[in-house]
Design a protein around this motif. Structure first.
Motif, short mmCIF file in Angstrom:
data_model
loop_
_atom_site.label_atom_id
_atom_site.label_comp_id
_atom_site.label_asym_id
_atom_site.label_seq_id
_atom_site.Cartn_x
_atom_site.Cartn_y
_atom_site.Cartn_z
N ASP A 321 45.83 45.90 34.23
CA ASP A 321 46.56 46.10 32.97
C ASP A 321 47.38 44.87 32.60
OD1 ASP A 321 45.51 48.58 32.65
OD2 ASP A 321 47.23 49.67 33.50
N TYR A 322 47.94 44.23 33.60
CA TYR A 322 48.79 43.06 33.34
C TYR A 322 47.99 41.93 32.67
CZ TYR A 322 52.74 39.98 33.96
OH TYR A 322 53.81 39.16 33.71
N SER A 323 46.70 41.90 32.97
CA SER A 323 45.88 40.80 32.44
C SER A 323 45.44 41.03 31.00
CB SER A 323 44.62 40.65 33.31
OG SER A 323 43.70 41.70 33.01
N ARG A 324 45.57 42.30 30.55
CA ARG A 324 44.88 42.69 29.32
C ARG A 324 45.28 41.91 28.07
NH1 ARG A 324 41.56 47.22 29.76
NH2 ARG A 324 41.95 48.37 31.68
N ASP A 325 46.55 41.60 27.90
CA ASP A 325 46.93 40.91 26.66
C ASP A 325 46.93 39.38 26.82
OD1 ASP A 325 49.04 40.68 28.33
OD2 ASP A 325 50.59 41.19 26.85
N LYS A 326 46.33 38.89 27.87
CA LYS A 326 46.27 37.44 28.08
C LYS A 326 44.92 36.94 27.55
CE LYS A 326 50.00 37.74 30.76
NZ LYS A 326 50.48 39.03 30.27
N ASP A 327 44.99 36.14 26.46
CA ASP A 327 43.70 35.76 25.87
C ASP A 327 42.94 34.73 26.73
OD1 ASP A 327 45.26 33.61 25.43
OD2 ASP A 327 45.09 33.62 23.23
N PHE A 328 43.61 34.19 27.75
CA PHE A 328 42.91 33.25 28.63
C PHE A 328 42.28 33.96 29.82
CE2 PHE A 328 47.44 33.39 29.51
CZ PHE A 328 47.48 33.71 30.86
N ILE A 329 42.44 35.27 29.91
CA ILE A 329 41.71 36.05 30.93
C ILE A 329 40.65 36.87 30.21
CG2 ILE A 329 41.88 37.84 32.71
CD1 ILE A 329 44.64 36.88 33.35
N TYR A 330 39.39 36.65 30.58
CA TYR A 330 38.29 37.30 29.86
C TYR A 330 37.97 38.68 30.44
CZ TYR A 330 37.50 32.59 28.03
OH TYR A 330 37.65 31.36 27.45
N GLY A 331 38.20 38.83 31.73
CA GLY A 331 37.89 40.11 32.36
C GLY A 331 38.60 40.24 33.69
N SER A 332 38.85 41.50 34.08
CA SER A 332 39.53 41.76 35.35
C SER A 332 39.12 43.16 35.80
CB SER A 332 41.04 41.70 35.11
OG SER A 332 41.73 42.02 36.30
N ARG A 333 38.95 43.30 37.10
CA ARG A 333 38.56 44.61 37.63
C ARG A 333 38.85 44.66 39.13
NH1 ARG A 333 33.69 43.79 40.28
NH2 ARG A 333 33.44 46.00 40.50
N MET A 334 38.98 45.88 39.63
CA MET A 334 39.06 46.00 41.09
C MET A 334 37.69 45.63 41.68
SD MET A 334 38.46 49.94 42.22
CE MET A 334 37.19 49.40 43.38
N MET A 335 37.70 45.14 42.90
CA MET A 335 36.44 44.69 43.50
C MET A 335 36.25 45.32 44.87
SD MET A 335 35.34 40.78 44.24
CE MET A 335 36.17 40.74 45.82
N GLY A 336 35.02 45.72 45.17
CA GLY A 336 34.72 46.27 46.49
C GLY A 336 34.89 47.78 46.52
N GLY A 337 35.13 48.29 47.72
CA GLY A 337 35.18 49.74 47.91
C GLY A 337 36.36 50.40 47.21
N GLY A 338 37.45 49.68 47.06
CA GLY A 338 38.61 50.22 46.35
C GLY A 338 39.72 50.67 47.28
N PHE A 339 40.64 51.46 46.76
CA PHE A 339 41.81 51.96 47.49
C PHE A 339 42.67 50.80 48.03
CE2 PHE A 339 38.11 54.75 48.38
CZ PHE A 339 38.48 55.83 47.60
N GLY A 340 42.68 49.71 47.31
CA GLY A 340 43.40 48.51 47.75
C GLY A 340 42.49 47.31 47.64
N GLY A 341 42.87 46.24 48.31
CA GLY A 341 42.04 45.02 48.24
C GLY A 341 42.37 44.21 47.00
N CYS A 342 41.34 43.57 46.45
CA CYS A 342 41.56 42.57 45.40
C CYS A 342 41.14 43.03 44.01
CB CYS A 342 40.67 41.36 45.67
SG CYS A 342 41.16 40.35 47.02
N THR A 343 41.70 42.36 43.01
CA THR A 343 41.05 42.35 41.70
C THR A 343 40.32 41.01 41.59
OG1 THR A 343 42.94 41.33 40.57
CG2 THR A 343 42.83 43.76 40.58
N ILE A 344 39.26 41.02 40.78
CA ILE A 344 38.58 39.76 40.48
C ILE A 344 38.81 39.47 38.99
CG2 ILE A 344 36.34 40.99 40.24
CD1 ILE A 344 35.00 38.32 41.10
N ASN A 345 39.18 38.24 38.70
CA ASN A 345 39.57 37.87 37.33
C ASN A 345 38.79 36.66 36.88
OD1 ASN A 345 42.30 39.54 37.11
ND2 ASN A 345 42.16 38.69 39.16
N LEU A 346 38.28 36.74 35.65
CA LEU A 346 37.61 35.59 35.05
C LEU A 346 38.64 34.93 34.13
CD1 LEU A 346 34.91 34.11 34.75
CD2 LEU A 346 34.31 35.72 32.93
#
Ligand code: GAF
Length: 387
Positions: A321-346
Motif C-alpha cells: 500500500d505504501y508504494s501505491r501513490d509513488k509514480d516511480f514504483i510500477y508494481g509491488s507484491r508479496m513474493m513467495g509462500g507468504g505469511f511474511g518474507g519480502c515484497t518485490i518492487n519494480l
C-alpha cells in the motif's frame, strides 16, 4: 529422536580454502505467479545474485557425514547407514536430500560439507531450495552420480515434500538450478516447458523489502491452501473427470460448481485462475517492454493473494500500500509462500535510495521492526566448481 549429533567445530579435513567440489547455489525471486506451481499453472521466477556456498570433501570415514554451517557457527554429523529421522531445523533439508539420493540408489560415502549463506534466511527467497539443490548438486559432482539437472530439481522438491513436510511445488528448485543469466523463466509447471525471457527492466530495478516477519513454508497454512485446491478439484472431477488440477478449470466451470464447493475453495480456485491469466499477460508485457502494465499485474496479484488466497499479512500489505501513490514504483507484491518474507518492487533506479530511507522509517514507525532492502539481479542457476 534423530540419528544426528551436534558438532561445534569445522571438520578438520578442510584446510581454509580446500575443497574437492564447491557449489554456489542461488536463491530465487518470482516476478508473478504465486501458489500456481502446485496447481500446475504458470510462474515467472529466476535465480538471483545471492547464493549459498557449499564446499565438499570426501572424509574417508566409515560412512560418517559432517555438515557445518559457517553462518550458524555449528553443525551436525550423521551416519549414512542409520535410519534418518526428522531433526529440528535446517538439518532436515540436508537429511532429506541425502535420504532421497540413497533411496534412488546413489552410492554415497562419508563426506564433509561446509556451508556459508549469503542469502537472507526466512525472507521468502528460498534459501531452503538453494540448500537442497546445492547439496544434491555437490554430492552429484563429488561422487560422480551422473544426475541430470532436472533430476536434481525433482529429487530436491521430493525431499522437501516427503522429509521436511512442506508440500511445495517445483518453482523454487527449478529456478535455483535452471535459470539463465539476465533472463526470467516463464515456466509451465505442468510439463515443465520453459521460455527464457530477457530480463530487460530498462530504467528500473527489482527491489526486495524484507518485512523481517519470519515464516516457514512447512507451516500448516501453506499446506492447507494446497489441500483446499486439491479438494476442490476432487469435487469437480466427480462430474468432469478430465479436470486434473485447478489449471484445467475456467471461470465458467468454476461458477457452475460454486454451490458444490466450500466458499474458501471457490475463492482459492478463482485466485489461481486469475493469477495464471496475469502471468501469461505479464510475460507479454515484459517482452514488449510495457513495464507499467507489468506493474499493474503485480498489484493485481497482491490483491488476489491478500483477499482471495489469504496468504498475505499486515506487514506485507502495508509495504504494498505504501508504494501505491509513488509514480516511480510500477508494481509491488508479496513474493513467495507468504505469511511474511519480502515484497518485490519494480522501481525506477534513481529513486531507490530515497525510497528505501522513506519506507524503512514508515515501516519502523508502524511496526517497530527494521526493514531490510535488497536490490537483486537475475542470475544463472547452480554453479559447480571441481578442484
Ligand atoms: C513457496 C513454495 F516452495 C513454492 O513451490 C511456491 O508454491 C511458492 O511458495 C508460492 O508461489 O516458495
Amino acid at each position: 529422536m534423530t540419528n544426528i549429533r551436534a558438532i561445534s567445530t569445522k571438520p578438520s579435513v578442510f584446510k581454509d580454502t580446500g575443497y574437492a567440489v564447491r557449489v554456489e547455489s542461488p536463491g530465487r525471486i518470482n516476478l508473478i505467479g504465486e501458489h500456481t506451481d502446485y496447481n500446475e499453472g504458470f510462474v515467472m521466477p529466476t535465480a538471483i545474485d545471492k547464493r549459498i556456498i557449499l564446499r565438499f570433501q570426501k572424509n574417508e570415514t566409515d560412512n560418517y557425514c559432517r555438515v557445518y554451517s559457517e553462518t550458524f557457527g555449528k553443525g551436525f554429523e550423521f551416519h549414512l547407514d542409520k535410519a534418518f529421522t526428522k531433526a529440528e531445523g535446517w538439518e532436515n533439508y540436508i537429511l532429506g536430500v541425502v535420504k532421497e539420493l540413497q533411496d534412488n540408489g546413489a552410492k554415497l560415502e562419508g563426506f564433509d560439507c561446509i556451508i556459508e549463506s549469503k542469502l537472507p534466511l526466512g525472507a521468502g527467497i528460498s534459501s531452503s531450495a538453494a540448500l537442497e539443490c546445492g547439496l544434491a548438486s555437490g554430492l552429484n559432482a563429488l561422487f560422480d552420480l551422473g544426475l541430470e539437472d532436472l533430476e536434481i530439481v525433482k529429487l530436491s522438491q521430493k525431499a522437501e515434500n516427503d522429509f521436511v513436510g512442506s508440500n511445495c511445488g517445483i518453482m523454487d528448485q527449478y529456478s535455483s538450478v535452471m535459470s539463465k543469466p539476465d533472463h526470467i523463466i516463464l515456466l509451465d509447471c505442468r510439463d515443465l516447458k520453459a521460455e527464457f525471457i530477457p530480463a530487460d527492466f530498462r530504467n528500473c530495478k527489482l527491489l526486495l523489502l524484507n518485512t523481517n516477519v519470519s515464516h516457514s513454508i512447512a507451516d500448516s497454512d501453506y499446506n492447507s491452501r494446497r489441500a483446499e485446491c486439491e479438494a476442490a478439484v476432487e469435487i469437480i472431477q466427480k462430474e468432469l473427470p478430465e479436470i486434473r488440477s485447478v489449471r484445467d478449470l475456467n471461470f465458467e466451470i468454476l461458477d457452475q460448481f460454486k454451490d458444490k464447493l466450500k466458499a474458501k475453495m471457490y475463492e482459492r480456485c478463482l485466485y489461481v485462475l486469475k493469477e495464471n491469466e496475469r502471468v501469461l499477460k505479464a510475460a507479454e508485457t515484459l517482452k514488449s517492454g510495457s513495464l507499467k502494465e507489468f506493474g499493474e499485474l503485480m498489484y493485481g496479484s497482491h490483491e488476489g493473494l491478500q483477499h482471495n488466497y489469504e496468504v498475505s499479512c499486515k506487514e506485507l500489505d502495508f509495504l504494498v500500500d505504501y508504494s501505491r501513490d509513488k509514480d516511480f514504483i510500477y508494481g509491488s507484491r508479496m513474493m513467495g509462500g507468504g505469511f511474511g518474507g519480502c515484497t518485490i518492487n519494480l522501481i525506477e533506479e534513481d529513486k531507490i535510495d530515497e525510497y528505501i530511507d522513506e519506507v524503512s522509517a514508515a515501516y519502523f514507525a508502524k511496526f517497530n521492526i527494521k526493514l531490510d532492502a535488497i536490490i537483486v539481479q537475475p542470475d544463472e542457476g547452480t554453479k559447480i566448481f571441481k578442484e
